[in-house]
Write an enzyme that holds these catalytic residues in place. Sequence first.
Site, PDB file in Angstrom:
ATOM      1  N   ASP A  67      66.187 -14.543 -41.416  1.00 21.10           N
ATOM      2  CA  ASP A  67      66.795 -14.798 -42.713  1.00 21.10           C
ATOM      3  C   ASP A  67      65.669 -14.938 -43.745  1.00 21.10           C
ATOM      4  O   ASP A  67      64.505 -15.095 -43.368  1.00 21.10           O
ATOM      5  CB  ASP A  67      67.616 -16.096 -42.594  1.00 21.10           C
ATOM      6  CG  ASP A  67      68.107 -16.599 -43.936  1.00 21.10           C
ATOM      7  OD1 ASP A  67      68.692 -15.796 -44.681  1.00 21.10           O
ATOM      8  OD2 ASP A  67      67.902 -17.799 -44.227  1.00 21.10           O
ATOM      9  N   TYR A  68      65.986 -14.869 -45.037  1.00 24.11           N
ATOM     10  CA  TYR A  68      64.923 -14.974 -46.049  1.00 24.11           C
ATOM     11  C   TYR A  68      64.922 -16.342 -46.749  1.00 24.11           C
ATOM     12  O   TYR A  68      64.055 -17.164 -46.494  1.00 24.11           O
ATOM     13  CB  TYR A  68      65.054 -13.818 -47.062  1.00 24.11           C
ATOM     14  CG  TYR A  68      63.942 -13.844 -48.075  1.00 24.11           C
ATOM     15  CD1 TYR A  68      62.637 -13.521 -47.703  1.00 24.11           C
ATOM     16  CD2 TYR A  68      64.172 -14.238 -49.393  1.00 24.11           C
ATOM     17  CE1 TYR A  68      61.598 -13.584 -48.610  1.00 24.11           C
ATOM     18  CE2 TYR A  68      63.139 -14.292 -50.315  1.00 24.11           C
ATOM     19  CZ  TYR A  68      61.854 -13.970 -49.920  1.00 24.11           C
ATOM     20  OH  TYR A  68      60.821 -14.044 -50.824  1.00 24.11           O
ATOM     21  N   ASP A  69      65.943 -16.581 -47.590  1.00 24.24           N
ATOM     22  CA  ASP A  69      65.940 -17.818 -48.389  1.00 24.24           C
ATOM     23  C   ASP A  69      66.116 -19.043 -47.497  1.00 24.24           C
ATOM     24  O   ASP A  69      67.050 -19.122 -46.701  1.00 24.24           O
ATOM     25  CB  ASP A  69      67.067 -17.775 -49.427  1.00 24.24           C
ATOM     26  CG  ASP A  69      66.815 -16.725 -50.491  1.00 24.24           C
ATOM     27  OD1 ASP A  69      66.018 -16.998 -51.389  1.00 24.24           O
ATOM     28  OD2 ASP A  69      67.399 -15.625 -50.393  1.00 24.24           O
ATOM     29  N   ASP A  89      68.421 -20.600 -41.470  1.00 27.65           N
ATOM     30  CA  ASP A  89      68.572 -22.005 -41.877  1.00 27.65           C
ATOM     31  C   ASP A  89      69.990 -22.368 -42.304  1.00 27.65           C
ATOM     32  O   ASP A  89      70.296 -23.548 -42.464  1.00 27.65           O
ATOM     33  CB  ASP A  89      67.648 -22.316 -43.064  1.00 27.65           C
ATOM     34  CG  ASP A  89      68.143 -21.654 -44.346  1.00 27.65           C
ATOM     35  OD1 ASP A  89      68.256 -20.417 -44.354  1.00 27.65           O
ATOM     36  OD2 ASP A  89      68.452 -22.381 -45.310  1.00 27.65           O
TER      37      ASP A  89
HETATM   38 MG    MG Z   1      68.867 -18.923 -45.670  1.00 29.86          MG
END
Ligand code: MG
Length: 261
Positions: free
Chosen positions: A34-36, A212
């Site tokens: 995932d990124y953010d 996350d």
């Molecule tokens: Mg995220």
Amino acid sequence: MTAPDASTSDNPSPELDDALRRAAQTPTLVIACDYDGTLAPFVDDPTRAVPAPGAIAALERLAGLPRTTVALLSGRNRAALAQVSGAGAPVVLVGSHGSEWEGGFDTPLDDDEVARLARVTADLEEVASRTPGAHVELKPTAAVLHVRPVSDPAQRETAMAEAMAGPAALDGVFVTEGKNVVEIAVREASKGAAIERLVKQTGAEVAVFIGDDVTDERGFARLRDQDIGVKVGDGQTLAGHRVADIPAVVGLLEQLARLRA
Ligand SMILES: [Mg+2]
């Protein structure tokens, strides 16, 4: 199911350490991230959510290794993901929760999917034609009915009900209903489906998925027994492992790159 205690950036848990060693030795490996909130800290302006120091370098190092596929899997659209992350080939960018692909992973709809999408689109356009103000948006794998501009609330409700009872109830479609909008897709878009596609197309024996957020649970839920899920931060998770924060993710990726190099 609860993941074990979070490890710090310097010190992965013994279980996670073992899992990384196993991942490093697998013939074909997929690493999906995932990124953010996983590689980039949250900031007020999402266009400035830059990656944590070392994050992209670690991904690129991994992606440059033989039989190792690295993907960024984000809810952002792909163009925005490319811009904000600065990542590109050989890292595969997958946007919009798995509905935007690139490169060799972008497989066209098959005949059944094409026919289904045509049927869904025609049905939604029929609903829209009876509903002044409504319109149908076409996407590569979905059709979307928008009723927000419809001034009469009763007509708006009727149109949504017709869409849900008609095309949204067909076999083989994936429905996302929002306020005054319903999207009917002929191919599933979720982080779980995206990971499965990466695994299928590469033949990876092991996939590592790091995330996350709540949407990442759909990824963790679809991992196989041999795959490795890593949850970042607090909160309930289906992932088998947990790290405390973004620097710990970077440490994990660097360790995996060292072990596999
Ligand atoms: Mg995220």
